[in-house]
Design an enzyme around this catalytic site. Structure first.
Site, PDB file in Angstrom:
ATOM      1  CB  CYS A  77      -5.146  -2.156  -4.531  1.00 59.51           C
ATOM      2  SG  CYS A  77      -6.797  -1.500  -4.263  1.00 59.51           S
ATOM      3  CB  CYS A 100      -8.869  -2.551  -1.737  1.00 60.54           C
ATOM      4  SG  CYS A 100      -8.621  -2.182  -3.480  1.00 60.54           S
TER       5      CYS A 100
END
Lengths: 342, 79
Positions: free
Chosen positions: B10, B13
């Site tokens: 993501c 992240c």
């Protein structure tokens, strides 16, 4: 600005809110002034398109900022961990109702769909209840509600929210009674999820305000471009496409329009921000509300990328059941809207 | 000390991983930074939202990007 907010969070928020109100009430004046200044001819197609654009863009962005801020504060009271705890031990139906409601207020990102799914299922939350959450969370989001409220009024926003909730509750319940657990990849039940001991910290109100501002920065910076593009397309349709152009294709008279709208909407991937201004323009040209809302629900509630992500944990029959049941729900809602608004 | 970032791609992240590596380089901290993308590994830590931040096997945060000073405290092992 940041420093002031940290030092006097409540006062500066109040001042910002006041500025917001002044700006919002002055929008029509400002838009008319801008159109007059540009010296565009009265009543021409281009003039109307431009007027629509310079009024709608700041209006929607202002509404979005306010609601995202409020939702950011509300969400600071809910966390996925807490939601999981609340759903633990809940039976079908009551669990589905609660899960759908929590889906609206719990912070959710489709990139976290898998860890969340695993975490829910492994802590013993029934599959159907987990699905209610996963259906409600993306479909009923603050961006969709703001845009519906801003462009169509509170009644439509409320109808969208309540029918969306109903679809999440009922679809999850049906998935629950169909006993589809065998179509979850076996490793899901074999892996033992650990339990992190993240301490529940006490959050003070000023920190919730800053959570609200963080949400505004994060969401508005991500969706503003879709809103501008969406409204630009909407403005084009508004100014150029003839009245009642859509009535034949997406009007109430065409019974097949609702399922076709859903079929087109499911594989499409967009967020609420991009799709709603287009939806508004379609409506204006004679498309019926039920058809258009069904289209919108299918686009933002059922998306291909999310389904592909879920493929890692679900077998195909369950994925088909999930998409099929939700799509059927959306089609029914579309027909109901068309029937009520006739 | 071992710092792990849990997350399967993501946007947040990646931001968190970059932030951690940057801080480690800037303050020359003796930490080993590792990105964990395997789902089964991730859920063993019991987090529901990504990115997760794990320092020496202990989950420090999930679903958010902590502020730099907080990250620094964890990476120095002072809290």
């Amino acid at each position: 600005m940041r420093k002031l907010l940290e030092k006097y969070p409540v006062t500066s928020t109040a001042i910002l809110f006041l500025l917001w109100i002044i700006l919002y009430t002055a929008l029509q004046l400002l838009a008319d002034a801008a159109v007059a200044l540009a010296g565009l001819p009265q009543g021409a197609h281009l003039t109307e398109a431009v007027r629509f654009f310079v009024f709608e863009v700041p209006k929607v962005l202002l509404l979005l900022t306010l609601i995202v801020f409020a939702v950011g504060i509300i969400r600071s009271y809910f966390s996925p961990e807490r939601t999981r705890k609340m759903l633990g031990g809940k039976k079908l139906f009551a669990g589905n109702v609660l899960a759908s409601l929590l889906g609206v207020v719990t912070p959710f990102c489709s990139c976290s769909a898998i860890p969340l799914f695993l975490g829910f299922v492994e802590s013993g939350i029934p599959l159907g209840v987990t699905f209610s959450f996963l259906i409600a969370a993306p479909m009923i989001n603050e961006v969709a509600l703001v845009l519906l409220f801003g462009l169509f009024g509170w009644k439509t926003a409320l109808l969208y929210m309540s029918t969306g909730l109903l679809i999440a509750m009922v679809s999850g319940y049906i998935i629950g009674i169909l006993k589809l657990e065998k179509y979850v990849e076996p490793w899901v039940y074999e892996t033992k999820a650990g339990h992190s001991e993240l301490a529940e910290e006490k959050i003070l109100f000023p920190e919730r305000i800053s959570a609200g501002f963080d949400a505004v920065v994060e969401i508005v910076s991500k969706v503003w471009i879709y809103i501008v593009i969406g409204i630009a397309v909407g403005a084009g349709i508004h100014g150029y496409v003839p009245e009642n152009f859509m009535a034949g294709i997406m009007g109430k008279g065409a019974w097949w329009s609702v399922p076709v709208a859903v079929l087109i909407g499911v594989p499409m991937y967009s967020n609420a921000a991009g799709i709603i201004p287009i939806v508004q323009a379609l409506l204006e040209k004679g498309a019926s509300l039920g058809t258009v809302l069904a289209f919108m629900m299918a686009v933002i509630g059922l998306s291909l990328p999310e389904t592909i992500i879920l493929k890692k944990v679900l077998k195909l029959p369950l994925i088909f059941a999930f998409v099929g049941i939700v799509a059927a729900g959306i089609i029914i809602v579309g027909y109901i809207f068309n029937f009520v608004y006739s | 000390m071992k710092v792990q970032i849990l997350g399967s791609g993501c946007a947040k992240c990646k931001t968190l991983e970059g932030r951690v590596r940057q801080l480690a380089a800037k303050y020359q901290l003796p930490v080993e930074v590792e990105k964990v993308t395997d789902l089964q590994e991730i859920i063993k830590y019991g987090i529901l939202t990504t990115p997760g931040l794990v320092v020496d096997g202990v989950v420090k945060s999930a679903g958010s990007i902590p502020k730099d000073d907080q990250l620094l405290l964890w990476m120095k092992g002072t809290s």
